[in-house]
Motif scaffolding. Sequence first.
Motif, PDB file in Angstrom:
ATOM      1  N   ASP A  58       3.589 -35.892 -50.176  1.00 19.47           N
ATOM      2  CA  ASP A  58       4.889 -35.450 -50.685  1.00 19.47           C
ATOM      3  C   ASP A  58       5.924 -35.335 -49.567  1.00 19.47           C
ATOM      4  O   ASP A  58       7.060 -34.972 -49.811  1.00 19.47           O
ATOM      5  N   LYS A  86      17.628 -29.705 -54.738  1.00 19.37           N
ATOM      6  CA  LYS A  86      17.286 -30.878 -55.527  1.00 19.37           C
ATOM      7  C   LYS A  86      18.526 -31.424 -56.210  1.00 19.37           C
ATOM      8  O   LYS A  86      19.486 -30.702 -56.454  1.00 19.37           O
ATOM      9  N   THR A 122      14.731 -34.326 -54.534  1.00 18.22           N
ATOM     10  CA  THR A 122      15.632 -33.944 -53.455  1.00 18.22           C
ATOM     11  C   THR A 122      16.467 -35.158 -53.082  1.00 18.22           C
ATOM     12  O   THR A 122      16.199 -36.267 -53.533  1.00 18.22           O
ATOM     13  N   ARG A 161      16.464 -37.115 -50.663  1.00 19.49           N
ATOM     14  CA  ARG A 161      15.812 -37.845 -49.587  1.00 19.49           C
ATOM     15  C   ARG A 161      16.322 -39.275 -49.528  1.00 19.49           C
ATOM     16  O   ARG A 161      16.310 -40.000 -50.509  1.00 19.49           O
ATOM     17  N   TRP A 183      13.532 -28.317 -45.162  1.00 20.17           N
ATOM     18  CA  TRP A 183      12.801 -27.606 -46.207  1.00 20.17           C
ATOM     19  C   TRP A 183      13.553 -27.758 -47.519  1.00 20.17           C
ATOM     20  O   TRP A 183      14.779 -27.823 -47.541  1.00 20.17           O
ATOM     21  N   ARG A 184      12.836 -27.771 -48.647  1.00 19.29           N
ATOM     22  CA  ARG A 184      13.503 -27.860 -49.947  1.00 19.29           C
ATOM     23  C   ARG A 184      13.403 -26.531 -50.684  1.00 19.29           C
ATOM     24  O   ARG A 184      12.484 -25.748 -50.456  1.00 19.29           O
ATOM     25  N   ASP A 226      10.210 -30.791 -46.890  1.00 21.75           N
ATOM     26  CA  ASP A 226      10.678 -32.048 -47.470  1.00 21.75           C
ATOM     27  C   ASP A 226      10.506 -33.206 -46.504  1.00 21.75           C
ATOM     28  O   ASP A 226       9.945 -34.222 -46.855  1.00 21.75           O
ATOM     29  N   HIS A 227      11.012 -33.049 -45.280  1.00 24.42           N
ATOM     30  CA  HIS A 227      10.789 -34.093 -44.296  1.00 24.42           C
ATOM     31  C   HIS A 227      10.806 -33.571 -42.869  1.00 24.42           C
ATOM     32  O   HIS A 227      11.350 -32.522 -42.583  1.00 24.42           O
ATOM     33  N   GLN A 234      13.278 -41.666 -50.188  1.00 19.32           N
ATOM     34  CA  GLN A 234      12.548 -41.500 -51.449  1.00 19.32           C
ATOM     35  C   GLN A 234      12.743 -42.713 -52.328  1.00 19.32           C
ATOM     36  O   GLN A 234      13.786 -43.316 -52.362  1.00 19.32           O
TER      37      GLN A 234
END
Length: 170
Positions: free
Chosen positions: A79, A157, A164, A166, A108-109, A35-36, A169
């Motif tokens: 992404d 999520k 997610t 984020r 991680w997602r 995810d980031h 985002q």
Amino acid sequence: TATSAPVTRGPEPQRLGPGTSTEPDSPGGALAGLDHVVIRTADPERALATYGARLGLDLRRDMSRPEWSTRFLFFRCGDLILEVTSALPAPVVAGPHPSDDRLWGLAWRTDDIDSTHERLREAGFAVSAARPGRAPGTRVFSVTSGTCDVPTLILDKIPGTGRTGRTGQS
């Protein structure tokens, strides 16, 4: 120069990554993707120039949280969100210091945080209890072993959105 964790020999430990699970065909609990990535910098202005102007990453948000003594820069790279953090107030940096930027963490997602938590725990990873995430309706937990000493977070999520939690985002 980057520093790394000492190398130990012995049985090959499991590593986190997409699809990490104790069973290859498991219905839930696999990691859906990265995810980031979090980078810590001593010079946020240089980071803006490097990641934004030189590398062409899309700056989505620049925000300061004085209550955390932190400035956050969020860049989009496909992404993935690149989160760059720095201390507030920003330290005075004389000249470029590429080694000042360092990996600060990974997030991680997953589509099923409860199954992921259980599967990682059963596989021998040390994990924290699931707790509320920063975004409303999300939950997270930390993985504290098998991560090569990189702070690692698993996040779910936002229910019903497919997104997610984020911060960077849009």
